[in-house]
Write a protein that holds these residues in place. Structure first.
Motif, mmCIF file in Angstrom:
data_model
loop_
_atom_site.group_PDB
_atom_site.id
_atom_site.type_symbol
_atom_site.label_atom_id
_atom_site.label_comp_id
_atom_site.label_asym_id
_atom_site.label_seq_id
_atom_site.Cartn_x
_atom_site.Cartn_y
_atom_site.Cartn_z
ATOM 1 N N ALA A 129 0.897 -1.304 0.012
ATOM 2 C CA ALA A 129 -0.104 -0.041 -0.015
ATOM 3 C C ALA A 129 0.984 1.204 -0.009
ATOM 4 O O ALA A 129 0.314 2.281 0.333
ATOM 5 C CB ALA A 129 -0.980 0.104 1.121
ATOM 6 N N GLY A 130 2.027 0.966 -0.415
ATOM 7 C CA GLY A 130 3.108 2.359 -0.525
ATOM 8 C C GLY A 130 2.900 2.752 -1.879
ATOM 9 O O GLY A 130 1.989 2.623 -2.711
ATOM 10 N N ASN A 151 -2.499 -5.890 2.013
ATOM 11 C CA ASN A 151 -1.687 -5.109 3.017
ATOM 12 C C ASN A 151 -1.255 -5.687 4.332
ATOM 13 O O ASN A 151 -2.720 -6.088 4.844
ATOM 14 C CB ASN A 151 -1.817 -3.677 2.689
ATOM 15 C CG ASN A 151 -0.495 -2.917 3.075
ATOM 16 O OD1 ASN A 151 0.485 -3.289 2.813
ATOM 17 N ND2 ASN A 151 -0.555 -2.078 4.081
ATOM 18 N N SER A 153 -0.844 -3.801 6.978
ATOM 19 C CA SER A 153 -1.403 -2.644 7.788
ATOM 20 C C SER A 153 -2.691 -2.537 7.084
ATOM 21 O O SER A 153 -2.994 -2.002 5.828
ATOM 22 C CB SER A 153 -0.836 -1.336 7.685
ATOM 23 O OG SER A 153 -1.808 -0.415 7.896
ATOM 24 N N GLU A 155 -5.375 -0.851 7.694
ATOM 25 C CA GLU A 155 -5.925 0.463 7.636
ATOM 26 C C GLU A 155 -5.194 1.134 6.315
ATOM 27 O O GLU A 155 -5.917 1.691 5.607
ATOM 28 C CB GLU A 155 -5.374 1.396 9.125
ATOM 29 C CG GLU A 155 -6.288 2.690 9.038
ATOM 30 C CD GLU A 155 -5.637 3.260 10.285
ATOM 31 O OE1 GLU A 155 -5.871 4.360 10.418
ATOM 32 O OE2 GLU A 155 -4.975 2.646 11.235
ATOM 33 N N LYS A 156 -4.077 1.065 6.180
ATOM 34 C CA LYS A 156 -3.323 1.764 4.776
ATOM 35 C C LYS A 156 -3.787 0.995 3.809
ATOM 36 O O LYS A 156 -3.905 1.725 2.773
ATOM 37 C CB LYS A 156 -1.682 1.555 5.193
ATOM 38 C CG LYS A 156 -0.936 2.946 5.396
ATOM 39 C CD LYS A 156 0.388 2.637 5.510
ATOM 40 C CE LYS A 156 1.110 2.862 4.039
ATOM 41 N NZ LYS A 156 2.698 2.652 4.059
#
Ligand code: ATR
Length: 270
Positions: A129-130, A151, A153, A155-156
Motif C-alpha cells: 500500500a506504499g 496489505n 497494515s 488501515e493503509k
C-alpha cells in the motif's frame, strides 16, 4: 556520439543517486539511437533545486526519484493527471521551456506485465500500500483489470483500495484461488532478508502470473517458489526498465531500445 556544444542534458535528481542505474541505461539508449544527449546523476537535498537546475541549464528532461517525487510537483509548470492521481512525479519533460511532470511507473509496470499477456478482465491481487503499490494499482485499473489490494497494515491497505476504487483483502486471509496475476509491491524479500515472502504461495497454480518489484536479489524467494509451482514470473528489473523506456519515449519521441536497456541493467546488477 561525442559530447559537443549541442549536447542535450538529461539526468536523475534524488538522494542518494550514486547507485542509480539510470545513467547506464539512458546513455546506452541515446548512443544506440545516435542522439546527441547525455544523462547524469545529481544528488540533491531539495526538490526545488531540481526544477531550477533544469530551467537554468535548459535540460531536455529528467527522472525524479526518492525523496523528491512528491515535493517536486509544486515547482513544475504542469503535472499531468496520471502523476496527480499517483501522487508522485518520476519524469519531467522540458517542452519549450515549460516543465511538465508525469509518472511512468504505472505504465512501466503494465508494460512489464504485458510481456506475458493482456491485463483487461484479469483478476489481480496486489500486495502493498506504499507508493509503488499505488502506481501499479492505478495502472491495473486503467487497463481494465479487476483489482484486490492486500496489505499488512489493514488501515493503509483499505485506504489505498478506497482511493483507487479497488477491493481489499486482509493479508492473513488472502485467497489466491482463481487469481490471474499476483504482484508483490512491498520490500519483503529484499536483501538482507532474502528468505522472506509477503504471502504463502501454497495455493498457487500454474495459471497465476507472479510479479515482484524487488530486484535485489533478482530471483526473490517469492519468484523462486512461484517458478517451482510452474507459474510464469516477471522480475523486479522489468518494471524498472519499462518505466525508463516510457521516460525515454516521452523525452525523445523515439521508440526505445528495450532489449539493450534491459541488458544494460542486468549487466550492472551482475
Ligand atoms: P514504497 O513507497 O517504496 O512502495 P512504502 O511506502 O514504505 O514503500 O511501502 C512499503 C510497503 O511494504 C507497505 O505496503 C508495507 O506494509 P505496511 O503498510 O503494513 O507497513 C510493506 N511492507 C514492508 N515491510 C513489510 C513486512 N515485513 N511485511 C509485510 N509488508 C511489509
Amino acid at each position: 556520439m561525442g559530447i559537443d556544444a549541442k549536447t542535450r542534458l538529461f539526468g536523475v535528481f534524488g538522494n542518494p543517486v550514486t547507485h542509480s542505474l539510470g545513467p547506464a541505461m539512458h546513455n546506452a539508449a541515446f548512443n544506440a539511437l545516435g542522439l546527441n544527449a547525455v544523462y547524469l546523476a545529481f544528488g540533491l537535498d531539495e526538490a526545488k533545486g531540481a526544477a531550477e537546475a533544469m530551467r537554468h541549464l535548459n535540460m531536455g528532461g529528467a527522472s525524479v526519484t526518492i525523496p523528491h517525487k512528491t515535493d517536486i510537483m509544486a515547482h513544475l509548470d504542469e503535472v499531468d493527471d496520471t502523476a496527480r492521481t499517483i501522487g508522485a512525479v518520476n519524469t519531467i519533460v522540458n517542452r519549450d521551456g515549460r516543465l511538465l511532470g508525469s509518472n511512468t511507473d504505472a505504465e512501466g509496470a503494465m508494460r512489464a506485465l504485458e510481456t506475458q499477456g493482456t491485463i483487461a478482465g484479469k483478476k489481480v491481487t496486489l500486495i502493498g500500500a506504499g507508493g509503488a503499490a499505488r502506481a501499479i494499482g492505478y495502472g491495473i485499473l486503467q487497463r481494465g483489470g479487476a483489482l484486490v489490494i492486500a496489505n499488512r497494515s489493514e488501515e493503509k491497505g483499505r485506504a489505498l483500495a478506497r482511493d483507487l476504487g479497488a477491493g481489499f483483502s486482509p493479508l492473513a486471509s488472502l485467497d489466491l484461488d482463481g487469481v490471474d496475476i499476483l504482484i508483490n509491491a512491498t520490500s519483503v524479500g529484499m536483501v538482507p532478508r532474502i528468505e522472506a515472502m509477503p504471502v504463502s504461495v501454497e495455493g498457487l497454480t500454474p495459471r497465476t502470473l507472479v510479479m515482484d518489484i524487488v530486484y535485489n536479489p533478482l530471483e526473490t524467494a517469492l519468484l523462486a517458489a512461484a517458478r517451482a509451482k510452474g507459474c510464469p514470473t516477471v522480475d523486479g528489473t522489468a518494471m524498472f526498465v519499462f518505466q525508463a523506456v516510457a521516460q525515454f519515449e516521452l523525452w525523445t519521441g523515439r521508440t526505445a531500445p528495450v532489449d539493450l536497456m534491459r541488458r544494460t541493467v542486468l549487466e550492472a546488477l551482475n
